[in-house]
Scaffold this motif. Sequence first.
Motif, PDB file in Angstrom:
ATOM      1  N   ARG A   1       0.840  -1.205   0.000  1.00  0.00           N
ATOM      2  CA  ARG A   1       0.000   0.000   0.000  1.00  0.00           C
ATOM      3  C   ARG A   1       0.881   1.265   0.000  1.00  0.00           C
ATOM      4  O   ARG A   1       0.523   2.261  -0.639  1.00  0.00           O
ATOM      5  CB  ARG A   1      -0.941   0.001   1.208  1.00  0.00           C
ATOM      6  N   LYS A   2       1.996   1.206   0.679  1.00  0.00           N
ATOM      7  CA  LYS A   2       2.899   2.350   0.661  1.00  0.00           C
ATOM      8  C   LYS A   2       3.418   2.606  -0.750  1.00  0.00           C
ATOM      9  O   LYS A   2       3.492   3.752  -1.212  1.00  0.00           O
ATOM     10  CB  LYS A   2       4.072   2.097   1.610  1.00  0.00           C
ATOM     11  N   ILE A   3       3.787   1.503  -1.436  1.00  0.00           N
ATOM     12  CA  ILE A   3       4.272   1.649  -2.813  1.00  0.00           C
ATOM     13  C   ILE A   3       3.160   2.184  -3.709  1.00  0.00           C
ATOM     14  O   ILE A   3       3.389   3.042  -4.574  1.00  0.00           O
ATOM     15  CB  ILE A   3       4.797   0.292  -3.339  1.00  0.00           C
ATOM     16  N   TRP A   4       1.916   1.728  -3.477  1.00  0.00           N
ATOM     17  CA  TRP A   4       0.770   2.196  -4.274  1.00  0.00           C
ATOM     18  C   TRP A   4       0.547   3.703  -4.089  1.00  0.00           C
ATOM     19  O   TRP A   4       0.292   4.421  -5.062  1.00  0.00           O
ATOM     20  CB  TRP A   4      -0.474   1.408  -3.865  1.00  0.00           C
ATOM     21  N   ASN A   5       0.676   4.155  -2.867  1.00  0.00           N
ATOM     22  CA  ASN A   5       0.455   5.576  -2.614  1.00  0.00           C
ATOM     23  C   ASN A   5       1.534   6.443  -3.261  1.00  0.00           C
ATOM     24  O   ASN A   5       1.273   7.592  -3.647  1.00  0.00           O
ATOM     25  CB  ASN A   5       0.405   5.839  -1.108  1.00  0.00           C
ATOM     26  N   ASP A   6       2.743   5.908  -3.378  1.00  0.00           N
ATOM     27  CA  ASP A   6       3.856   6.692  -3.941  1.00  0.00           C
ATOM     28  C   ASP A   6       3.965   6.560  -5.456  1.00  0.00           C
ATOM     29  O   ASP A   6       4.641   7.386  -6.097  1.00  0.00           O
ATOM     30  CB  ASP A   6       5.181   6.259  -3.310  1.00  0.00           C
ATOM     31  N   ALA A   7       3.348   5.530  -6.034  1.00  0.00           N
ATOM     32  CA  ALA A   7       3.517   5.278  -7.473  1.00  0.00           C
ATOM     33  C   ALA A   7       2.691   6.260  -8.281  1.00  0.00           C
ATOM     34  O   ALA A   7       1.486   6.399  -8.051  1.00  0.00           O
ATOM     35  CB  ALA A   7       3.114   3.835  -7.806  1.00  0.00           C
ATOM     36  N   PRO A   8       3.289   6.984  -9.237  1.00  0.00           N
ATOM     37  CA  PRO A   8       2.522   7.893 -10.092  1.00  0.00           C
ATOM     38  C   PRO A   8       1.849   7.116 -11.227  1.00  0.00           C
ATOM     39  O   PRO A   8       2.203   5.973 -11.524  1.00  0.00           O
ATOM     40  CB  PRO A   8       3.602   8.836 -10.641  1.00  0.00           C
ATOM     41  N   ALA A   9       0.856   7.739 -11.860  1.00  0.00           N
ATOM     42  CA  ALA A   9       0.209   7.133 -13.019  1.00  0.00           C
ATOM     43  C   ALA A   9       1.081   7.383 -14.241  1.00  0.00           C
ATOM     44  O   ALA A   9       1.107   8.498 -14.788  1.00  0.00           O
ATOM     45  CB  ALA A   9      -1.192   7.714 -13.213  1.00  0.00           C
ATOM     46  N   LEU A  10       1.824   6.352 -14.661  1.00  0.00           N
ATOM     47  CA  LEU A  10       2.780   6.501 -15.751  1.00  0.00           C
ATOM     48  C   LEU A  10       2.724   5.260 -16.640  1.00  0.00           C
ATOM     49  O   LEU A  10       2.930   4.147 -16.151  1.00  0.00           O
ATOM     50  CB  LEU A  10       4.190   6.684 -15.187  1.00  0.00           C
ATOM     51  N   PRO A  11       2.432   5.427 -17.927  1.00  0.00           N
ATOM     52  CA  PRO A  11       2.389   4.247 -18.819  1.00  0.00           C
ATOM     53  C   PRO A  11       3.731   3.532 -18.864  1.00  0.00           C
ATOM     54  O   PRO A  11       4.791   4.128 -18.607  1.00  0.00           O
ATOM     55  CB  PRO A  11       2.021   4.853 -20.177  1.00  0.00           C
ATOM     56  N   ALA A  12       3.690   2.260 -19.204  1.00  0.00           N
ATOM     57  CA  ALA A  12       4.918   1.464 -19.241  1.00  0.00           C
ATOM     58  C   ALA A  12       5.897   1.985 -20.275  1.00  0.00           C
ATOM     59  O   ALA A  12       7.113   1.893 -20.094  1.00  0.00           O
ATOM     60  CB  ALA A  12       4.569  -0.003 -19.532  1.00  0.00           C
ATOM     61  N   SER A  13       5.370   2.545 -21.387  1.00  0.00           N
ATOM     62  CA  SER A  13       6.249   3.056 -22.441  1.00  0.00           C
ATOM     63  C   SER A  13       7.053   4.261 -22.001  1.00  0.00           C
ATOM     64  O   SER A  13       8.090   4.575 -22.598  1.00  0.00           O
ATOM     65  CB  SER A  13       5.420   3.406 -23.677  1.00  0.00           C
ATOM     66  N   GLU A  14       6.604   4.966 -20.970  1.00  0.00           N
ATOM     67  CA  GLU A  14       7.294   6.170 -20.500  1.00  0.00           C
ATOM     68  C   GLU A  14       8.120   5.909 -19.248  1.00  0.00           C
ATOM     69  O   GLU A  14       8.771   6.832 -18.734  1.00  0.00           O
ATOM     70  CB  GLU A  14       6.272   7.279 -20.220  1.00  0.00           C
ATOM     71  N   GLN A  15       8.095   4.702 -18.752  1.00  0.00           N
ATOM     72  CA  GLN A  15       8.838   4.388 -17.536  1.00  0.00           C
ATOM     73  C   GLN A  15      10.297   4.080 -17.857  1.00  0.00           C
ATOM     74  O   GLN A  15      10.648   3.694 -18.977  1.00  0.00           O
ATOM     75  CB  GLN A  15       8.204   3.189 -16.823  1.00  0.00           C
ATOM     76  N   LYS A  16      11.139   4.246 -16.861  1.00  0.00           N
ATOM     77  CA  LYS A  16      12.535   3.889 -17.005  1.00  0.00           C
ATOM     78  C   LYS A  16      12.653   2.366 -17.054  1.00  0.00           C
ATOM     79  O   LYS A  16      12.027   1.664 -16.253  1.00  0.00           O
ATOM     80  CB  LYS A  16      13.334   4.435 -15.814  1.00  0.00           C
ATOM     81  N   PRO A  17      13.432   1.815 -18.000  1.00  0.00           N
ATOM     82  CA  PRO A  17      13.564   0.354 -18.088  1.00  0.00           C
ATOM     83  C   PRO A  17      14.070  -0.240 -16.775  1.00  0.00           C
ATOM     84  O   PRO A  17      14.895   0.361 -16.068  1.00  0.00           O
ATOM     85  CB  PRO A  17      14.580   0.161 -19.220  1.00  0.00           C
ATOM     86  N   LEU A  18      13.543  -1.418 -16.449  1.00  0.00           N
ATOM     87  CA  LEU A  18      13.987  -2.086 -15.226  1.00  0.00           C
ATOM     88  C   LEU A  18      15.452  -2.479 -15.302  1.00  0.00           C
ATOM     89  O   LEU A  18      16.170  -2.471 -14.301  1.00  0.00           O
ATOM     90  CB  LEU A  18      13.126  -3.332 -14.977  1.00  0.00           C
ATOM     91  N   LEU A  19      15.916  -2.832 -16.509  1.00  0.00           N
ATOM     92  CA  LEU A  19      17.293  -3.248 -16.695  1.00  0.00           C
ATOM     93  C   LEU A  19      17.951  -2.356 -17.735  1.00  0.00           C
ATOM     94  O   LEU A  19      17.333  -2.000 -18.746  1.00  0.00           O
ATOM     95  CB  LEU A  19      17.364  -4.712 -17.146  1.00  0.00           C
ATOM     96  N   ASP A  20      19.191  -2.012 -17.500  1.00  0.00           N
ATOM     97  CA  ASP A  20      19.977  -1.260 -18.470  1.00  0.00           C
ATOM     98  C   ASP A  20      20.648  -2.268 -19.403  1.00  0.00           C
ATOM     99  O   ASP A  20      21.546  -3.008 -18.979  1.00  0.00           O
ATOM    100  CB  ASP A  20      21.027  -0.414 -17.745  1.00  0.00           C
ATOM    101  N   PRO A  21      20.247  -2.348 -20.663  1.00  0.00           N
ATOM    102  CA  PRO A  21      20.803  -3.382 -21.550  1.00  0.00           C
ATOM    103  C   PRO A  21      22.309  -3.256 -21.727  1.00  0.00           C
ATOM    104  O   PRO A  21      23.008  -4.276 -21.823  1.00  0.00           O
ATOM    105  CB  PRO A  21      20.048  -3.164 -22.868  1.00  0.00           C
ATOM    106  N   ASN A  22      22.825  -2.054 -21.794  1.00  0.00           N
ATOM    107  CA  ASN A  22      24.275  -1.876 -21.948  1.00  0.00           C
ATOM    108  C   ASN A  22      25.029  -2.397 -20.726  1.00  0.00           C
ATOM    109  O   ASN A  22      26.045  -3.090 -20.854  1.00  0.00           O
ATOM    110  CB  ASN A  22      24.611  -0.401 -22.175  1.00  0.00           C
ATOM    111  N   ARG A  23      24.494  -2.075 -19.561  1.00  0.00           N
ATOM    112  CA  ARG A  23      25.169  -2.519 -18.336  1.00  0.00           C
ATOM    113  C   ARG A  23      25.101  -4.039 -18.193  1.00  0.00           C
ATOM    114  O   ARG A  23      26.099  -4.675 -17.822  1.00  0.00           O
ATOM    115  CB  ARG A  23      24.520  -1.842 -17.125  1.00  0.00           C
ATOM    116  N   GLU A  24      23.938  -4.616 -18.495  1.00  0.00           N
ATOM    117  CA  GLU A  24      23.809  -6.066 -18.399  1.00  0.00           C
ATOM    118  C   GLU A  24      24.699  -6.759 -19.418  1.00  0.00           C
ATOM    119  O   GLU A  24      25.284  -7.809 -19.132  1.00  0.00           O
ATOM    120  CB  GLU A  24      22.350  -6.474 -18.602  1.00  0.00           C
ATOM    121  N   GLY A  25      24.824  -6.181 -20.616  1.00  0.00           N
ATOM    122  CA  GLY A  25      25.721  -6.762 -21.605  1.00  0.00           C
ATOM    123  C   GLY A  25      27.170  -6.707 -21.169  1.00  0.00           C
ATOM    124  O   GLY A  25      27.935  -7.661 -21.403  1.00  0.00           O
ATOM    125  N   GLU A  26      27.558  -5.623 -20.521  1.00  0.00           N
ATOM    126  CA  GLU A  26      28.918  -5.523 -20.006  1.00  0.00           C
ATOM    127  C   GLU A  26      29.175  -6.557 -18.917  1.00  0.00           C
ATOM    128  O   GLU A  26      30.281  -7.100 -18.806  1.00  0.00           O
ATOM    129  CB  GLU A  26      29.161  -4.112 -19.461  1.00  0.00           C
TER     130      GLU A  26
END
Length: 332
Positions: free
Chosen positions: A78-103
């Motif tokens: 519930r704490k996370i729900w209260n803090d989470a803004p309404a933001l579409p998945a396409s506009e969110q920061k990726p969970l993983l950085d592909p460059n960093r994971e590739g390195e």
Amino acid sequence: MLLFQINAQFPYMSAFKAANPDCCFEDFIRWHSPGDWVDDDIKASGVSQSNAGEGSKDYWPPPGRLSERMSEHGNSWRKIWNDAPALPASEQKPLLDPNREGEKVLHYLETLRPHQLLEQMVCTAFRASADTLNQTNFGGLKQMTTKIGQLYSTMASTLKPLQSNRLSGDSAIIEDVRRLCVVFEHVEKLLTLAASLHRKFLQAPRLREAIFSDYYNFYLPKMGKGSVGGDVHKEFDSKQQVRFHERQVLLNMFTPPTANQSWRKVLSMGNLLNGHEPILREIIFSTRDRVGGNHYASSTSSGDEQEIETYRMYICGTSNDLQVALSVASCD
């Protein structure tokens, strides 16, 4: 733990809020974690199960409540729900950085020791090979199903030390892997026969199972005696009684040639080579006789006689042409 939950749930909650502007925390729980939503007894209120599940406005929100876990004071979701803004998945920061994971992957491969790479390749190769065998359609023969299950168990116990990087030069693991290769050979041979019988006797399952069962019992004692080609002295010669309705299945395996095929067989140049008819065929006949001095030898042989090739016939033929040459040697 809380940081992990934030990283895992925050994107879902933000995307859910963006897709459902008027939603609440309970709506998200019903969608994302149905196990944490407890339905009320809707029959007691006179509402049928089907009508309540239709999602009509008359019965929305659905009757129910959050589970005890989600209803606790200070619940992290519930704490996370209260803090989470309404933001579409396409506009969110990726969970993983592909460059960093590739390195990270490249760094792992650069620092990986050769024997550790070999261990992983061996485990992967065995598992991929076993999965390929397991995908073969062999008609569900019980003996084969049991053998494949035993193969997976043997692989798990044999390859477990490799997965934990405990391989050493004088270790008994190497010998265990060799034995696993032999087991693999035997299972592959049995599976090849089972798949072949299943394809040929698809309409005669009883005959297929009887033939394979006899061969399995014949071959089973050999499975602990080394490689597949180790014992070739004894051949499988079991016979089966064919029932009346199974005869047609056997007859269909030996279809008579058509008129065109019979005529082509007459014009054929002989046995096929790798599935193709040879363009040219050569045949040589020769006869050798004994000679003594300048005349043909008599029936009684002597020490100064020798053999010469007196007749030699050379035949060269194609499907459209035939050439014959004869060579004769005489002492007259």
